[in-house]
Write a protein that holds these residues in place. Structure first.
Motif, short mmCIF file in Angstrom:
data_model
loop_
_atom_site.label_atom_id
_atom_site.label_comp_id
_atom_site.label_asym_id
_atom_site.label_seq_id
_atom_site.Cartn_x
_atom_site.Cartn_y
_atom_site.Cartn_z
N ASN A 73 0.84 -1.20 0.00
CA ASN A 73 0.00 0.00 0.00
C ASN A 73 0.88 1.25 0.00
O ASN A 73 0.66 2.18 -0.78
CB ASN A 73 -0.89 -0.05 1.25
CG ASN A 73 -1.78 1.16 1.40
OD1 ASN A 73 -1.32 2.29 1.28
ND2 ASN A 73 -3.05 0.93 1.67
N ALA A 74 1.91 1.26 0.87
CA ALA A 74 2.82 2.42 0.92
C ALA A 74 3.57 2.57 -0.40
O ALA A 74 3.79 3.69 -0.88
CB ALA A 74 3.80 2.25 2.07
N GLN A 75 3.93 1.44 -1.01
CA GLN A 75 4.72 1.50 -2.24
C GLN A 75 3.90 2.06 -3.41
O GLN A 75 4.43 2.78 -4.24
CB GLN A 75 5.28 0.12 -2.58
CG GLN A 75 6.13 0.08 -3.82
CD GLN A 75 7.21 1.13 -3.80
OE1 GLN A 75 7.79 1.44 -2.77
NE2 GLN A 75 7.46 1.73 -4.95
N ILE A 76 2.61 1.72 -3.46
CA ILE A 76 1.78 2.25 -4.57
C ILE A 76 1.80 3.78 -4.52
O ILE A 76 2.01 4.44 -5.53
CB ILE A 76 0.34 1.70 -4.47
CG1 ILE A 76 0.34 0.19 -4.71
CG2 ILE A 76 -0.56 2.39 -5.49
CD1 ILE A 76 -0.98 -0.49 -4.41
N LYS A 77 1.63 4.33 -3.31
CA LYS A 77 1.72 5.79 -3.18
C LYS A 77 3.15 6.27 -3.40
O LYS A 77 3.37 7.35 -3.92
CB LYS A 77 1.23 6.21 -1.79
CG LYS A 77 -0.28 6.06 -1.65
CD LYS A 77 -0.74 6.35 -0.24
CE LYS A 77 -0.72 5.09 0.60
NZ LYS A 77 -1.01 5.36 2.01
#
Lengths: 218, 215
Positions: B152-156
């Motif tokens: 989730n953090a990586q997508i952002k």
């Protein structure tokens, strides 16, 4: 073109100033995100529905989109509605709001974990609802969630590099200024990385100290 | 709110979203690889490997991803690494998220009850058999959820490559903010697309997590 680290000393003072601004923006945004996080958490749990739902929407939007995009929105959005803030202030607001939302999530969990008897006891002793929340529940909740909030502060320090793209002259942007004069990106970005790493070490040591003190106070 | 404008520009945003999805998939794949190697190094019996693993995690997590990206993309040519912006973005962000995944994977392995190792060793399984047949299958279940948080953090996090001019979602939003002076509309449009990507991924992670629990 090889590496030549002898170009660094001439720009030492410039990088130091940049590091100073990085610390300033991190501290300012950290304070905003801490109190903003408490405020958002209290509204989300105790606020009237007219406030609760817009705040939840706001939190949902801010947790689901990249910080960089939010910085663009705040920086250009404020100009559009006629508020021409200095980039530093826009950066603090952007970083502060972004992390306030994340802190609020943690603080909400902390508030829910405070024993219900504390609330009931305080109310029975004659404290008002607001007094109970502000003086009994929130202080206990915040104390119990200091470690995860500390992790957010470390993330905030690193994400402060992003405000360079809206023109705040902090560490990353001063490194870029030095690069534009020397054409030595590797050396200067590495130097900037070393500065961030050092600031990070100090911040981590400080947070560990605070955690130990809170543990002792219990 | 300028609906007409949104309707006019949204095809460009969708095209940019494909690049964001590509970046997310590739960086997460590389991150899982780095994370597995990192966790193996950190749990190794050799102190040299442990030191390498610990240094990797400490240095990457102690410095901003943006700076790492700049060192690779702008500084790379100085040490003979020529990458285009997309490649630099995938490698830089993949290695970055790999350090966070190292800790996630290591944490899940360490969280498996010590009695499991002891029992397996007592029953005559070798060290590597114990890891492969007893510890990893149990740890894999524990790491799905926290790895989902990393993803989730990586997508952002893929938005960072806008700073090295990869034409993905955030870069596109920034360009249209600059040309239309409608930051709010552009934010909502790009934000909505990020939300869809993140929530669909989140559903996938929850599904995997539920399945892993039943078996």
């Amino acid at each position: 073109m090889g590496l030549d680290f002898t170009v660094l000393p001439a720009f030492f003072a410039l990088l130091l100033v940049g590091a100073g601004w990085t610390i300033a923006i991190t501290v300012a945004a950290a304070i905003l995100s801490f109190f903003g996080g408490i405020f958002l958490a209290v509204i989300a749990l105790y606020g009237p529905a007219v406030l609760r739902y817009p705040f939840r929407l706001f939190a949902w939007l801010f947790m689901g989109t990249p910080l960089l995009l939010q910085l663009f929105l705040i920086y250009f959005g404020l100009i559009q509605i006629g508020i021409d803030l200095p980039a530093f202030v826009a950066g603090v607001i952007g970083l502060g709001l972004h992390f306030a939302v994340y802190n609020s999530d943690i603080i909400q969990a902390g508030i829910l974990a405070v024993d219900r008897g504390q609330y009931e006891g305080a109310r029975t002793l004659g404290l008002s609802r607001v007094q109970t929340i502000a003086r009994i529940v929130v202080p206990q909740a915040v104390r119990s969630v200091i470690p995860p909030i500390g992790n957010n502060m470390i993330a905030l320090l690193k994400d402060s590099a992003l405000v360079s793209v809206i023109g705040v002259t902090e560490l990353t942007l001063t490194a870029q200024l030095a690069i534009s004069r020397t054409f030595r990106p590797f050396e200067f970005y590495l130097a900037a990385a070393a500065c961030y790493y050092l600031i990070n070490l100090v911040l981590e040591a400080g947070l560990r100290h605070i955690e130990r003190r809170i543990q002792m106070a219990r | 709110m300028d609906i007409d404008l949104i309707l006019r520009v949204y095809p460009f945003f969708l095209k940019a979203a494909l690049v964001t999805i590509q970046l997310s998939v590739l960086t997460v794949a590389l991150g899982l690889l780095c994370g597995s190697l990192g966790a193996a190094a950190r749990l190794s019996r050799s102190w040299g490997l442990r030191l390498i693993g610990a240094t990797y995690v400490s240095v990457i997590r102690g410095t901003p991803a943006l700076i790492q990206l700049f060192i690779l993309y702008f500084g790379g040519p100085q040490i003979g690494i020529q990458l285009d912006a997309f490649e630099a973005g995938v490698i830089g962000l993949g290695v970055n998220i790999g350090a966070y995944m190292t800790e996630t994977i290591r944490g899940a392995i360490v969280a498996v009850d010590k009695g499991q190792t002891e029992a397996a060793r007592t029953l005559g399984l070798s060290r590597s058999e114990t890891m492969r047949k007893v510890i990893l299958p149990q740890a894999a279940r524990l790491m799905i959820r926290p790895l989902g948080v990393n993803i989730n953090a990586q997508i952002k996090g893929t938005a960072l490559v806008a700073a090295i001019s990869v034409v993905e979602l955030t870069y596109t939003a920034q360009r249209y903010i600059g040309s239309t002076y409608k930051p709010f509309e552009m934010f909502l449009l790009a934000g909505a697309i990020y939300m869809v990507i993140i929530h669909v991924t989140g559903l996938g992670v929850s599904w995997l997590d539920r399945r892993a629990r039943i078996t």
